[in-house]
Structures are given as structure tokens and as C-alpha cells.
Design a protein around this motif. Sequence first.
Motif, PDB file in Angstrom:
ATOM      1  N   LEU A 287       1.919   2.126 -11.751  1.00  0.00           N
ATOM      2  CA  LEU A 287       0.710   1.734 -11.018  1.00  0.00           C
ATOM      3  C   LEU A 287       0.983   1.868  -9.529  1.00  0.00           C
ATOM      4  N   THR A 288       0.100   2.553  -8.824  1.00  0.00           N
ATOM      5  CA  THR A 288       0.261   2.710  -7.376  1.00  0.00           C
ATOM      6  C   THR A 288      -0.874   1.993  -6.662  1.00  0.00           C
ATOM      7  N   LEU A 289      -0.520   1.233  -5.641  1.00  0.00           N
ATOM      8  CA  LEU A 289      -1.563   0.607  -4.821  1.00  0.00           C
ATOM      9  C   LEU A 289      -1.943   1.601  -3.732  1.00  0.00           C
ATOM     10  N   ASP A 290      -3.110   2.244  -3.896  1.00  0.00           N
ATOM     11  CA  ASP A 290      -3.525   3.253  -2.923  1.00  0.00           C
ATOM     12  C   ASP A 290      -3.989   2.603  -1.628  1.00  0.00           C
ATOM     13  N   GLU A 291      -4.789   1.547  -1.792  1.00  0.00           N
ATOM     14  CA  GLU A 291      -5.357   0.934  -0.606  1.00  0.00           C
ATOM     15  C   GLU A 291      -5.775  -0.483  -0.948  1.00  0.00           C
ATOM     16  N   PHE A 292      -5.678  -1.352   0.026  1.00  0.00           N
ATOM     17  CA  PHE A 292      -6.171  -2.711  -0.191  1.00  0.00           C
ATOM     18  C   PHE A 292      -7.257  -2.998   0.842  1.00  0.00           C
ATOM     19  N   ASP A 293      -8.435  -3.351   0.343  1.00  0.00           N
ATOM     20  CA  ASP A 293      -9.569  -3.625   1.230  1.00  0.00           C
ATOM     21  C   ASP A 293      -9.834  -5.107   1.294  1.00  0.00           C
ATOM     22  N   ALA A 294      -9.979  -5.617   2.496  1.00  0.00           N
ATOM     23  CA  ALA A 294     -10.400  -7.003   2.650  1.00  0.00           C
ATOM     24  C   ALA A 294     -11.632  -7.014   3.533  1.00  0.00           C
ATOM     25  N   VAL A 295     -12.644  -7.769   3.112  1.00  0.00           N
ATOM     26  CA  VAL A 295     -13.859  -7.888   3.920  1.00  0.00           C
ATOM     27  C   VAL A 295     -13.957  -9.331   4.383  1.00  0.00           C
ATOM     28  N   TYR A 296     -14.215  -9.514   5.673  1.00  0.00           N
ATOM     29  CA  TYR A 296     -14.307 -10.873   6.203  1.00  0.00           C
ATOM     30  C   TYR A 296     -15.696 -11.118   6.760  1.00  0.00           C
TER      31      TYR A 296
ATOM     32  N   ILE B 106     -14.530 -12.564   2.253  1.00  0.00           N
ATOM     33  CA  ILE B 106     -15.701 -12.403   1.409  1.00  0.00           C
ATOM     34  C   ILE B 106     -15.351 -11.600   0.181  1.00  0.00           C
ATOM     35  N   ASP B 107     -14.478 -10.627   0.363  1.00  0.00           N
ATOM     36  CA  ASP B 107     -14.181  -9.774  -0.778  1.00  0.00           C
ATOM     37  C   ASP B 107     -12.810  -9.115  -0.598  1.00  0.00           C
ATOM     38  N   TYR B 108     -12.065  -9.066  -1.703  1.00  0.00           N
ATOM     39  CA  TYR B 108     -10.803  -8.338  -1.718  1.00  0.00           C
ATOM     40  C   TYR B 108     -10.865  -7.282  -2.817  1.00  0.00           C
ATOM     41  N   THR B 109     -10.419  -6.085  -2.518  1.00  0.00           N
ATOM     42  CA  THR B 109     -10.359  -5.056  -3.552  1.00  0.00           C
ATOM     43  C   THR B 109      -9.039  -4.306  -3.441  1.00  0.00           C
ATOM     44  N   ALA B 110      -8.339  -4.215  -4.570  1.00  0.00           N
ATOM     45  CA  ALA B 110      -7.138  -3.382  -4.624  1.00  0.00           C
ATOM     46  C   ALA B 110      -7.522  -2.081  -5.322  1.00  0.00           C
ATOM     47  N   HIS B 111      -7.395  -0.955  -4.603  1.00  0.00           N
ATOM     48  CA  HIS B 111      -7.652   0.350  -5.219  1.00  0.00           C
ATOM     49  C   HIS B 111      -6.333   0.862  -5.762  1.00  0.00           C
ATOM     50  N   VAL B 112      -6.278   1.116  -7.053  1.00  0.00           N
ATOM     51  CA  VAL B 112      -5.003   1.503  -7.650  1.00  0.00           C
ATOM     52  C   VAL B 112      -5.180   2.782  -8.458  1.00  0.00           C
ATOM     53  N   THR B 113      -4.056   3.462  -8.696  1.00  0.00           N
ATOM     54  CA  THR B 113      -4.033   4.576  -9.635  1.00  0.00           C
ATOM     55  C   THR B 113      -2.988   4.245 -10.693  1.00  0.00           C
ATOM     56  N   THR B 114      -3.352   4.469 -11.943  1.00  0.00           N
ATOM     57  CA  THR B 114      -2.433   4.140 -13.030  1.00  0.00           C
ATOM     58  C   THR B 114      -2.083   5.403 -13.802  1.00  0.00           C
ATOM     59  N   TRP B 115      -0.840   5.463 -14.246  1.00  0.00           N
ATOM     60  CA  TRP B 115      -0.379   6.592 -15.042  1.00  0.00           C
ATOM     61  C   TRP B 115       0.280   6.101 -16.318  1.00  0.00           C
ATOM     62  N   LEU B 116      -0.114   6.675 -17.450  1.00  0.00           N
ATOM     63  CA  LEU B 116       0.681   6.498 -18.663  1.00  0.00           C
ATOM     64  C   LEU B 116       1.690   7.634 -18.674  1.00  0.00           C
ATOM     65  N   PRO B 117       2.815   7.493 -19.411  1.00  0.00           N
ATOM     66  CA  PRO B 117       3.830   8.540 -19.396  1.00  0.00           C
ATOM     67  C   PRO B 117       3.213   9.892 -19.764  1.00  0.00           C
ATOM     68  N   GLY B 118       3.410  10.886 -18.913  1.00  0.00           N
ATOM     69  CA  GLY B 118       2.917  12.229 -19.208  1.00  0.00           C
ATOM     70  C   GLY B 118       1.427  12.396 -18.984  1.00  0.00           C
TER      71      GLY B 118
ATOM     72  N   GLU C 116       0.848  -1.205   0.000  1.00  0.00           N
ATOM     73  CA  GLU C 116       0.000   0.000   0.000  1.00  0.00           C
ATOM     74  C   GLU C 116       0.872   1.239   0.000  1.00  0.00           C
ATOM     75  N   GLY C 117       0.541   2.170  -0.881  1.00  0.00           N
ATOM     76  CA  GLY C 117       1.292   3.409  -0.953  1.00  0.00           C
ATOM     77  C   GLY C 117       2.484   3.346  -1.881  1.00  0.00           C
ATOM     78  N   GLN C 118       2.846   2.131  -2.302  1.00  0.00           N
ATOM     79  CA  GLN C 118       4.010   2.012  -3.184  1.00  0.00           C
ATOM     80  C   GLN C 118       3.591   1.862  -4.639  1.00  0.00           C
ATOM     81  N   SER C 119       4.584   1.997  -5.534  1.00  0.00           N
ATOM     82  CA  SER C 119       4.299   1.975  -6.964  1.00  0.00           C
ATOM     83  C   SER C 119       5.057   0.865  -7.657  1.00  0.00           C
ATOM     84  N   PHE C 120       4.576   0.560  -8.841  1.00  0.00           N
ATOM     85  CA  PHE C 120       5.228  -0.426  -9.689  1.00  0.00           C
ATOM     86  C   PHE C 120       5.363   0.201 -11.060  1.00  0.00           C
ATOM     87  N   VAL C 121       6.531   0.081 -11.661  1.00  0.00           N
ATOM     88  CA  VAL C 121       6.734   0.610 -13.003  1.00  0.00           C
ATOM     89  C   VAL C 121       6.932  -0.574 -13.941  1.00  0.00           C
ATOM     90  N   ASN C 122       6.250  -0.536 -15.076  1.00  0.00           N
ATOM     91  CA  ASN C 122       6.253  -1.696 -15.964  1.00  0.00           C
ATOM     92  C   ASN C 122       7.540  -1.778 -16.789  1.00  0.00           C
TER      93      ASN C 122
END
Lengths: 553, 334
Positions: free
Chosen positions: A260-269, A281-293, A230-236
Motif C-alpha cells: 500500500l502506498t500513500l500517494d497523498e494526504f489531504d486535510a481540509v480546515y 473538516i475533512d481528512y482523506t488519504a489517497h492510496v494505491t494498493t497492489w496485490l502480488p503481481g 506521503e510517497g512511502q509504502s507499507f508491505v503487509n
Amino acid sequence: MSRPFDHIDGSGPQAPPEPGITQPKLGILGYARFFWRQLTSMRTAIVLLLFLAIAAIPGSMWPQRSSDPNGVIQFYANNPTLAPVLDRIQLFDVYTSVWFSAIYLLLFLSLIGCVLPRTLHHVRALRTKPPRTPIRLERLAVFQSTTLTKSELPAELNAATTIEAARAQLRASGYRVALFEDAKGLSVSAERGYLRETGNLVFHTALIGVLVAVGLGGGFGYTGQKVVVEGQSFVNIKGAYDSFTPGRFFTDAALQPYRLTLDEFDAVYEEQSLRAYGQPIDYTAHVTTWLPGGKGTKSTIKVNDPLAFGGNQIYLLGNGYAPKVTVRDGKGNIAFTASVPFLPQDANLTSTGVIRVPDALPEQLAFRGFFYPTAGQLSSGALTSIHPDLRNPVLTLFAYSGDLGLDSGIPQNVYALDPKGLTQIAGGDSGVAAIELQPGQTVDLPDGLGSVTFDTVSPDAAEGDWSHSVPRFASLDIHHDPAQGWVLLFVILGVLGLLSSLFIPRRRVWVKAVELPKGGLRLEYAGLARGEDPGLDGAVAAIAERHALSVKA
Amino acid sequence: MSETFASYALVAIYSAMAVYVLAFVFFTLDLAQRSAANQKPKGEAKVDVASRATIGVVAGQNATAERGAVGVLERDRIAPSDGRTGGRRMERVAFALTALAWILHVAGALFRGLADGHVPWSNMFEFSLVSSGIVVGVFLFLQFWQDLRFLGTYITGFALVVLGVGTVNFYVPVTPLPPALQSYWLVIHVFVATLGTAFFGVGAGLSIVQLLQTRREANRLAGLRFLGTMPGAEKLENLAYRVIVVGFVFWTFTLIAGSIWAERAWGRYWGWDTKEVWTFIIWVLFAGYIHARATRGWRGTRSAWLALIGFGAVAFNYTIVNLFFKGLHVYSGL
Ligand code: HEM
């Protein structure tokens, strides 16, 4: 119909020519032709299909490197003598093995050899008229006739007009028609259901299409895994992946640069049902994606709902906790501060991980840790996690000091620690209790070697609310398969072909009008199935009935 | 609420099983009666073509011998050889009981679904419940097309075993769906797989009778006199083929829906996971069967054996593979 010679509808001889019996000398060409004929026969197709089915079985009995690499390692450990023998005959790589490949390649060779001549033949058949009416229709599988005496026969009707009526009727029902005359009378010959053969050819060709598309897609594509906290980024880019498997024809150009940045990860039990309490019951990864520029776009990734972005499909495969730890060394400097992904060990996310602190002075430090999101005590006194959510997070650490061996250049598993060359200074047999921390707490290391802090990432949370104190990570599977659309296209074509080839009847129907010597007409109706056609009998009867009505009216 | 529905489900299921037992007994009694009524085995079942309303039909009785012409005698009623019309009483009772049991069976599945809050096919118990229900449903609805009631003993017996073992040995309480199973592709995938299984199952039943009938027609089977009241081997083979081909289409959709689901869930549409392997094996076996039906020397007994091997693989897949093989599809809930 140019079907294989041993097809049930085939017109070929019952048996293939035996080399050396029907012909005194075959020669190379003769043998080649003989071999080809055998290879493209229906019998060979059946046998190869059965072989294929049998050859696929071992892949479900032993672990496969492609789908379960750890299973193979485990099998080696459990069966040190048997494993190499199985490996020799490729039983851990069944679906890429020489023998499995040989079977399916032969099958597809046979398929091509079968489909090509049939296609040519079918294209020709599509442009030729239905065949000449047999002289003796009564010999056919389905036959019926009706006689109109002179008195029953309206004046304006004769053989020509009734056959014309039959021709019009059959044409209107989708038959291809041709008129013939023989010694007995006038007739119309009709055929329908060319789509059956077309469908069959489309189906078999689509199978080739699927195979080729799968092969090429695997060759040009890639797959990779990445753990993002969470809070970290990945570059392709290739170097950013934790593991990366390129296809045979992969080039770096296939990687579209994006972030791609993982803003938050939600898990519901599950909270309601006591029996399933704590089940996810449910997992959700909230992400933000950027194309160059470009500007950032917010999206979500769920377990059955991947994100399509930058030419990739991004899947949510797993998740866990990444405790944030800060280590100060003996001189009081911050030698390490980071969130470290810990690998989940059970359904309640008891997790293990390793922290290496090569920058610590005077000695390098390392920790082997357990993380319990909701710590509880077993009757033995040992800790375990009793719920996967953060209710009572506890981190326990074994501490080591010494030489981490990072300079040796041997790559190390980030999730395992080899204690060689290290001295245990806390936990285990060291005589000092293992370090036990909750988020926000700090403990000094023995011998003045420094201190460890288990950082909380929600410092403002109310007392006792641990819910966001430890960051989560998502493990992402990232795929690029340029041929996926093609595979789908061929699959759809194949299904359409299959349906029309199984359920569209192909049949020939004849109507013949024989003028009787004493006046009057005998109308003959006959039908012949080409392939499975359970409804032929009824179809001929219906045609006869309608025709009789139109003639009498 | 969920608990209440789950207990209703169990009541309905046990009632269904009780009625299935009765239906099974009556179907068996009917077989015995057929044997008694058919004391002198006749060479061929009598074929009632009188109901045809067409003029001057010269029905090609031996037309089926001719190449390519199959299933000519479609929808012919096989007249009972004791001459009575309107079917046998035992059989009618048995069939009505099967229909009643099936309604209870469906009610059981519906209650279980209500208890779950999702479609009831996510573990071995629910799977046995739904699959046996669909098998019986397919058997019941096929009557609108053909009189296949002579398979009643086989079908009710099969349903009893699957439902009984599933309920007694594999019962699990209601649990929520794990995220990997929350997909409408799962619903489609499992449903078409079960439909395919049902058609393969009926086809296998027909193939078994076909094999027996072939032996009897070759005068190598003296007992089992009730066979004399059933369709001939050739007709059975054609019926089996047409049922199995429908099953094959469903199985093809199973394969496709399964790979689409796998693509969504695991990021690859095909990975030779254990269940994928077996779905593939079954598909290939039945493709072999379809080819066999179109190949000289493979029609008849050989293709019937292929149909049985194919259905054997289906059964193996749902039992041994689900329980003992490891792979990604570990959803048996045990
Ligand atoms: C990859 C292997 C193959 C598979 C999976 C396969 C599958 C099928 C299927 C499902 C059908 C029935 C549907 C239809 O008619 O389109 C069929 C029919 C047929 N196949 Fe194949 N096939 C394969 C290879 C071959 C080969 C190698 C030949 C030639 C020797 C062949 C010749 C035929 C013929 C002639 C039919 C029509 C059967 C009939 O008249 O009912 N197939 N095949």
C-alpha cells in the motif's frame, strides 16, 4: 412450558426443593441437580445480570490497558502507592479480569442451561396439538358468552356446525386448532404465537453466538499500526508494522501479502467560520494498493470510511507532518536523509520528533526537534503553531553529538531521546542558539560537525507558497477479524428474535358451544395469555364478534 | 445566515421554556385539584367499561391476579372520581400548553440544525435540546395510545430542567463537525439513543407513580390524595413495562448502531470505552428488569425499582459520564 421453575408462567412448585428438608439425603447427584436448578433459575439470571452491570462500572472509572494504556502509565506515575493495589485486583483490566469473566461465564452457563431444555420442549410443543379445553371456561382470565335461544337459532345450526365455523375462523387467523368434546359440549381449542417463544430462544442463543464469535475472532485475528509518510509504502508483513497485536491462535498465514502506498494526504480546515477557524473538516488519504503481481488500484481512506483490502480493514486514525531532513557530517558526506514523522502535540499540529544519525563521522549526531506548520510567537517569545496547515513552516532543532548507545541492543523509543552520553551542541544550555529552519534552508553545525538541511518537497513552488513543502503522514490502523461477519449475523438474528419475542402475543383461545336443555345454544369464548399480552381482551371480543356474525348470517 | 438561525433557535428555546413553566404550573394545579376532588380516598379507581361495545362482557376485574394474564383492562378510561367526564380543565389547558411549548421547542431544534448545517446533536447543549424535545414528543404522542396526562408534572418538570441546564450552562456557538462525527451512523445512533431515553423516562415516571400507588393501596400512604384518581399499581406496572420494552428495543439499536459507528471510526466495534461501558450497563440493567417482570417474587415493587435504577443509569450516563469521565467520546463541546 419448560421455563425456569420460578418463571411467572411456570408450572413448577413455588419454591425450589430445599436440600435436606424435602429429601432426607440428597447425595452428590442430588446436590448437583439442586445446584443446576438454582443456576438456571430466573432469579439467578437476574442477580447475575445485575452483578454484570455493577462489575462493568470500575472499567469506566479507571483507565484500562485495553483501551487507554497510556492512561494506566500516567495513573501509575500519579498514584505510585495506590496503583499496584488496584492492579492486583485487576482494576486496569476489568473486562478480562477473573471476577468479570467469572460473572459472564456463569451467566452464559445459566443461559445454556436455561435455553437447552426450553428448546427441546418448544420443538415438541410445535408438533403437539393445543391442550384440551378446560371444563369451566368462565374461570379464565378473559371470558364472555352469548346465548342464542331456540327462536334465534337458524335450523341448520347446532353445536357441531358453530364449532366448525369457529375452527375455520381461528385457523384462518393463524391459530393452531383442535376439537374437543366434554360433558358440557363441543369446543375448539386454539393457540397462536409460537413465534414468541421461538424468538426468545433465538435471541438467547444468538447471545451465545455473539460471545463465541467475538472470542474466536479475537483469537484468529490481529491488529497493527503503521505510520506511512506521503510517497512511502507499507508491505503487509509482520515486521513492517510499528506495533502488532496478534490473537491467541494467530499464524503468519493470516497475513495476506500486499503493498500500500500513500500517494497523498489531504486535510481540509475550516476557513469560513471565524470561531472554528482552523478546525479540521475533512481528512482523506489517497492510496494505491497492489496485490502480488497485480496492477495498482487507487482508493481513498477517510476517518469514518475504512478501506477493505487484502482481508484487512484499514482505518485512518491520525495524521501529522514528517519533515524531510538531510544531515551532512563533518566530512561532507550525506549521513542521513529521510522524512521523519513528528508526533502532533496540539490541535494546531505543533509536533515533536527525534532524528538519530548514527552514521555521522567523526561523531554520531542526534536532534530533538519541534515542528510548527504555521509558526507564531507567544508573548514569551517562544514559538507555537497557530494553524494546522502549512502557512509558515518552521523546524527548530536541539543538536547533540556523542554516542547514541544504539549498539547496546536496548530498544529505543523512536520518538524520545535519552541525552545520556550525549553533548548538547545547539539549543538549551549549550550556549549556541537552537537551529531554526524553513523548508529549503541549510544551517552549519558548530565545531565543523556538519550541516542540517530542512528539505522542501515542492522545490518548484512559488515564493511564499509553503502548501506542499513538508510531507504529511497518515497513521493507519490495520485489522483482521475473520469473525466479524458472524458477529453481525448473530446480532441480526438476536434483534429479530428480540422483536418477535417482545411483540408477538402468545395466547390460547377457546370457543365452546353448550346445547341448552330447552333448545338453543350458549356460546362461550375464553382466552388465556402466555406471557405479556395486553391485547388479549380485545382479541377475544373480536373473535366472539366475528363468530357471532358468521353464526347468525 | 448561520448566526441568524442560531439566534432564532435561542429565541424559540427560551419561549418554549416559558410555556413549559406555565404547563408545569397548570399540571401541578391539576394535581392539587385531583387531591381536593378526591377528599375521601377510595380503595380503587373507578373503571369505566361502559364504552365497550361487546355483548355480554364479563370483564375479569380481578383477572389480573391470575398468573400470566396481564393488561386485560387495556384502554380503559379512568373516570374522574368527582364524576365529571371529559377530563379536567386544568389538565386540558396544561396539555395544550405542553403541545405549544413543544412546537416552539422543535422549532428551536430545527433552527439550530439549520445554523449548524448538520443534525443538531453533536455537543452537550444540542444534546439536551434534542433529548428533552424527544422526551416531550414521546409523551405527547403516547396520548394516542393511553391517557398518561397524569405524568404531565413529571415530564414538563424534567424537560425544563434538561433544557434549562443545557441552554444556560452548556451553550456553545455553532461549530463544524470534526471528521470523526461525520457519519450517518452517528445520526442514527444518537437519535435512537434519545428515543430509548424518552421511553425509559416515561417508564420511570410510571414506575414512580406505581411505587407510590402500591404504598397507598397498602394504606401506608395517607397524603397524596390525587393518587386516587390515577390507575392502580398493577395497571401502572403493565403500562410501564410496555413503554420500557419499546425503550429497550431502541436501546438495543443504540448499542448496535454505536458499535457499527465505532467500527467505522476507530476500527473496532467494541472496545470498552467509557460510553460503551455505560451503554452496556444500561442495556444489562433493563434486561434484568425484563427478567424481573417474568420472575416470581420480582414482579411489582422490585421490578419498579429496577426500572428506576436503569433510568438513573441513563441520567448518570448523560450527565456525570459525559462531563467528568474521560474516553474517546469527548464531544461535549465544553
Ligand atoms: C446473557 C444474559 C441474558 C440476557 C442479556 C437476556 C436478555 C433477555 C431479554 C432482553 C429478554 C426479553 C426478550 C425475550 O423474551 O427474548 C429475555 C427474556 C427471557 N429470558 Fe433472558 N437474558 C439472559 C439470560 C437468561 C437466562 C440465564 C435465562 C434463564 C434462567 C433467561 C430466561 C429468559 C426468559 C424465560 C425470558 C422470557 C421472559 C418473559 O416471559 O417475558 N435469560 N432475556
